[in-house]
Write a protein that holds these residues in place. Structure first.
Motif, PDB file in Angstrom:
ATOM      1  N   ASN A  71       0.765  -1.283  -0.066  1.00 45.04           N
ATOM      2  CA  ASN A  71      -0.166   0.188   0.016  1.00 45.04           C
ATOM      3  C   ASN A  71       0.768   1.144   0.073  1.00 45.04           C
ATOM      4  O   ASN A  71       1.968   1.369   0.186  1.00 45.04           O
ATOM      5  CB  ASN A  71      -0.917   0.085   1.334  1.00 45.04           C
ATOM      6  N   ILE A  72       0.542   2.227   0.149  1.00 47.24           N
ATOM      7  CA  ILE A  72       1.076   3.429  -0.193  1.00 47.24           C
ATOM      8  C   ILE A  72       2.158   3.836   1.005  1.00 47.24           C
ATOM      9  O   ILE A  72       3.217   4.293   0.657  1.00 47.24           O
ATOM     10  CB  ILE A  72       0.318   4.844  -0.416  1.00 47.24           C
ATOM     11  N   PHE A  73       1.932   3.361   2.253  1.00 47.58           N
ATOM     12  CA  PHE A  73       2.730   3.433   3.351  1.00 47.58           C
ATOM     13  C   PHE A  73       3.677   2.467   3.348  1.00 47.58           C
ATOM     14  O   PHE A  73       4.803   2.791   4.093  1.00 47.58           O
ATOM     15  CB  PHE A  73       1.673   3.683   4.666  1.00 47.58           C
ATOM     16  N   GLY A  74       3.348   1.259   2.858  1.00 42.50           N
ATOM     17  CA  GLY A  74       4.431   0.137   3.230  1.00 42.50           C
ATOM     18  C   GLY A  74       4.505  -0.508   4.416  1.00 42.50           C
ATOM     19  O   GLY A  74       5.375  -0.937   4.877  1.00 42.50           O
ATOM     20  N   SER A  75       3.000  -0.341   5.049  1.00 46.74           N
ATOM     21  CA  SER A  75       3.156  -0.848   6.543  1.00 46.74           C
ATOM     22  C   SER A  75       1.486  -1.485   6.589  1.00 46.74           C
ATOM     23  O   SER A  75       0.712  -1.172   5.631  1.00 46.74           O
ATOM     24  CB  SER A  75       3.228  -0.026   7.527  1.00 46.74           C
ATOM     25  N   LYS A  76       1.664  -2.392   7.505  1.00 47.91           N
ATOM     26  CA  LYS A  76       0.278  -2.960   7.838  1.00 47.91           C
ATOM     27  C   LYS A  76       0.078  -3.286   9.141  1.00 47.91           C
ATOM     28  O   LYS A  76       0.772  -3.829   9.964  1.00 47.91           O
ATOM     29  CB  LYS A  76      -0.080  -4.257   7.168  1.00 47.91           C
ATOM     30  N   VAL A  77      -1.028  -2.573  10.287  1.00 51.58           N
ATOM     31  CA  VAL A  77      -1.399  -2.940  11.112  1.00 51.58           C
ATOM     32  C   VAL A  77      -2.425  -4.065  11.410  1.00 51.58           C
ATOM     33  O   VAL A  77      -3.407  -3.875  10.883  1.00 51.58           O
ATOM     34  CB  VAL A  77      -1.781  -1.769  12.064  1.00 51.58           C
ATOM     35  N   THR A  78      -2.256  -5.110  12.228  1.00 54.92           N
ATOM     36  CA  THR A  78      -3.169  -6.171  12.410  1.00 54.92           C
ATOM     37  C   THR A  78      -3.608  -6.003  13.819  1.00 54.92           C
ATOM     38  O   THR A  78      -2.778  -6.241  14.793  1.00 54.92           O
ATOM     39  CB  THR A  78      -2.401  -7.656  12.427  1.00 54.92           C
ATOM     40  N   PRO A  79      -4.797  -5.315  13.964  1.00 56.58           N
ATOM     41  CA  PRO A  79      -5.224  -5.258  15.522  1.00 56.58           C
ATOM     42  C   PRO A  79      -5.717  -6.543  16.206  1.00 56.58           C
ATOM     43  O   PRO A  79      -6.270  -7.233  15.563  1.00 56.58           O
ATOM     44  CB  PRO A  79      -6.263  -4.171  15.327  1.00 56.58           C
ATOM     45  N   ALA A 184      -3.087  12.978   9.140  1.00 59.45           N
ATOM     46  CA  ALA A 184      -3.308  13.536   7.422  1.00 59.45           C
ATOM     47  C   ALA A 184      -5.056  13.398   7.538  1.00 59.45           C
ATOM     48  O   ALA A 184      -5.625  14.378   6.776  1.00 59.45           O
ATOM     49  CB  ALA A 184      -2.474  12.894   6.871  1.00 59.45           C
ATOM     50  N   ASN A 185      -5.359  12.208   7.588  1.00 59.57           N
ATOM     51  CA  ASN A 185      -6.646  11.802   7.309  1.00 59.57           C
ATOM     52  C   ASN A 185      -7.892  12.670   7.996  1.00 59.57           C
ATOM     53  O   ASN A 185      -8.759  13.246   7.651  1.00 59.57           O
ATOM     54  CB  ASN A 185      -6.944  10.269   7.575  1.00 59.57           C
ATOM     55  N   ALA A 186      -7.295  13.063   9.403  1.00 57.43           N
ATOM     56  CA  ALA A 186      -8.488  13.811  10.210  1.00 57.43           C
ATOM     57  C   ALA A 186      -8.400  15.269   9.581  1.00 57.43           C
ATOM     58  O   ALA A 186      -9.405  15.792   9.515  1.00 57.43           O
ATOM     59  CB  ALA A 186      -7.970  13.867  11.724  1.00 57.43           C
ATOM     60  N   VAL A 187      -7.253  15.836   9.298  1.00 58.27           N
ATOM     61  CA  VAL A 187      -7.028  17.092   9.092  1.00 58.27           C
ATOM     62  C   VAL A 187      -7.565  17.368   7.668  1.00 58.27           C
ATOM     63  O   VAL A 187      -8.355  18.143   7.067  1.00 58.27           O
ATOM     64  CB  VAL A 187      -5.830  17.579   9.260  1.00 58.27           C
ATOM     65  N   GLY A 189      -8.724  15.116   5.289  1.00 54.27           N
ATOM     66  CA  GLY A 189      -9.600  13.989   4.767  1.00 54.27           C
ATOM     67  C   GLY A 189     -10.780  13.798   5.722  1.00 54.27           C
ATOM     68  O   GLY A 189     -11.640  12.881   5.425  1.00 54.27           O
ATOM     69  N   SER A 190     -11.357  14.858   6.271  1.00 49.81           N
ATOM     70  CA  SER A 190     -12.470  14.586   7.100  1.00 49.81           C
ATOM     71  C   SER A 190     -13.886  14.636   6.013  1.00 49.81           C
ATOM     72  O   SER A 190     -13.428  15.220   5.103  1.00 49.81           O
ATOM     73  CB  SER A 190     -12.480  15.776   8.070  1.00 49.81           C
ATOM     74  N   GLU A 191     -14.936  14.350   6.730  1.00 49.01           N
ATOM     75  CA  GLU A 191     -16.046  14.143   5.961  1.00 49.01           C
ATOM     76  C   GLU A 191     -17.057  14.782   6.631  1.00 49.01           C
ATOM     77  O   GLU A 191     -17.666  13.995   7.610  1.00 49.01           O
ATOM     78  CB  GLU A 191     -16.417  12.573   5.579  1.00 49.01           C
ATOM     79  N   PRO A 192     -17.792  15.903   6.322  1.00 47.58           N
ATOM     80  CA  PRO A 192     -17.416  16.728   5.307  1.00 47.58           C
ATOM     81  C   PRO A 192     -16.048  17.419   5.556  1.00 47.58           C
ATOM     82  O   PRO A 192     -15.678  17.504   6.751  1.00 47.58           O
ATOM     83  CB  PRO A 192     -18.566  17.793   5.326  1.00 47.58           C
ATOM     84  N   ALA A 193     -15.551  18.074   4.664  1.00 48.50           N
ATOM     85  CA  ALA A 193     -14.029  18.548   4.714  1.00 48.50           C
ATOM     86  C   ALA A 193     -14.043  19.893   5.659  1.00 48.50           C
ATOM     87  O   ALA A 193     -15.055  20.670   5.823  1.00 48.50           O
ATOM     88  CB  ALA A 193     -13.700  18.993   3.128  1.00 48.50           C
ATOM     89  N   ILE A 194     -12.993  19.992   6.293  1.00 49.10           N
ATOM     90  CA  ILE A 194     -12.641  21.135   6.908  1.00 49.10           C
ATOM     91  C   ILE A 194     -12.720  22.363   5.723  1.00 49.10           C
ATOM     92  O   ILE A 194     -11.805  22.085   4.665  1.00 49.10           O
ATOM     93  CB  ILE A 194     -11.328  21.144   7.746  1.00 49.10           C
ATOM     94  N   ILE A 213      -3.901  18.979  -1.141  1.00 48.53           N
ATOM     95  CA  ILE A 213      -3.439  17.859  -0.311  1.00 48.53           C
ATOM     96  C   ILE A 213      -4.861  17.247  -0.042  1.00 48.53           C
ATOM     97  O   ILE A 213      -4.953  15.865   0.152  1.00 48.53           O
ATOM     98  CB  ILE A 213      -2.787  18.579   1.014  1.00 48.53           C
ATOM     99  N   GLN A 214      -5.907  17.992   0.131  1.00 46.73           N
ATOM    100  CA  GLN A 214      -7.245  17.351   0.605  1.00 46.73           C
ATOM    101  C   GLN A 214      -7.811  16.420  -0.592  1.00 46.73           C
ATOM    102  O   GLN A 214      -8.460  15.360  -0.392  1.00 46.73           O
ATOM    103  CB  GLN A 214      -8.412  18.721   0.468  1.00 46.73           C
ATOM    104  N   SER A 215      -7.287  16.606  -1.908  1.00 49.69           N
ATOM    105  CA  SER A 215      -7.758  16.188  -3.147  1.00 49.69           C
ATOM    106  C   SER A 215      -6.919  14.607  -3.144  1.00 49.69           C
ATOM    107  O   SER A 215      -7.563  13.709  -3.572  1.00 49.69           O
ATOM    108  CB  SER A 215      -7.227  16.584  -4.345  1.00 49.69           C
ATOM    109  N   LYS A 216      -6.046  14.268  -1.915  1.00 49.04           N
ATOM    110  CA  LYS A 216      -5.260  13.045  -2.024  1.00 49.04           C
ATOM    111  C   LYS A 216      -5.875  12.272  -1.182  1.00 49.04           C
ATOM    112  O   LYS A 216      -5.779  10.840  -0.996  1.00 49.04           O
ATOM    113  CB  LYS A 216      -4.210  13.317  -1.392  1.00 49.04           C
TER     114      LYS A 216
END
Ligand SMILES: *[C@@H]1O[C@H](CO)[C@@H](O)[C@H](O)[C@H]1NC(C)=O
Length: 217
Positions: A71-79, A184-187, A189-194, A213-216
């Motif tokens: 994925n874009i981060f190159g990491s995966k969390v298994t909770p 990054a997602n919170a700031v 990528g919020s829904e609706p956007a800030i 940045i929002q468009s990403k």
């Protein structure tokens, strides 16, 4: 004298109340295995009938398996939280396995309800957290196999694989449901956007940069 004593008692009472209420409470029974189907809303999840509790309620299988880091981060969390193990309900503890491809990152995030202690099982991992305002000091270190590092509750932290092989780490968290706020997602990528002008001012960039940045997200 009596007044001073009273004030002291008050201080103790306030301290005690806040320490107790701010964290997951001590259980008042052996366990409270979550019953996600229950319509009862409590702080946590309602308990299922103890008579129907089975070993599987306290069990998780799969932490020997590497997460998919493509994925874009190159990491995966298994909770392994109360969502995966209902027996964790009310117990104030959980676990994650994190896999990192070479140079993969776990992007800056916070856990609103937990301190984390991370142990590297394999590879070299840079870790860091940032202290709160006004210092915003970055505290960072490169960990090797067998090293452990603490991310205090609420502070923004991240990790990056700085080796040429995969990294595997296990994180323990002081909540059954630690929560994750990816900055990054919170700031962006919020829904609706800030509103874009708020972000442009906050990050001291042109509106077009904030929009980009929002468009990403
Ligand atoms: C890993 O994830 C990628 C991207 O979603 C996917 O294409 C690939 O098939 C996955 N690999 C495995 C082994 O599941």
């Amino acid at each position: 004298m009596a007044k001073q004593y009273f004030l002291l008692l008050n201080l103790i009472a306030v301290t005690f109340c806040c320490v107790v209420l701010a964290f997951e409470p001590s259980p008042l029974q052996d366990f409270c295995v979550a019953d996600p189907a229950s319509p009862v809303k409590v702080n946590g999840l309602a308990c299922k009938d103890p008579e129907s509790v089975v070993a599987e309620d306290f069990f998780f299988c799969g932490l020997h398996l590497a997460g998919n880091t493509s994925n874009i981060f190159g990491s995966k969390v298994t909770p392994v939280t109360v969502a995966q193990v209902p027996g964790l309900n009310t117990l104030g503890i959980s676990l994650v396995r994190i896999d990192y491809a070479p140079w993969g990152i776990n992007p800056p995030h916070t856990h609103p309800r937990a301190t984390e202690i991370l142990t590297v099982l394999e590879g070299s991992l840079q870790v860091g957290f940032v202290t709160s305002n006004p210092e915003n000091r970055l505290i960072t270190k490169v960990l090797k196999k067998g090293d452990t590092f603490v991310f205090p509750i609420g502070l923004v932290h991240y990790q990056r694989n700085v080796g040429y092989g995969n990294v595997v780490a296990i994180g323990a968290l002081s909540s059954q449901n630690p929560g994750v706020i990816s900055i990054a997602n919170a700031v962006f990528g919020s829904e609706p956007a800030i509103e874009t002008d708020v972000l442009a001012k906050a990050f001291q960039v042109d509106k077009s940069v904030a929009t980009l940045i929002q468009s990403k997200f």
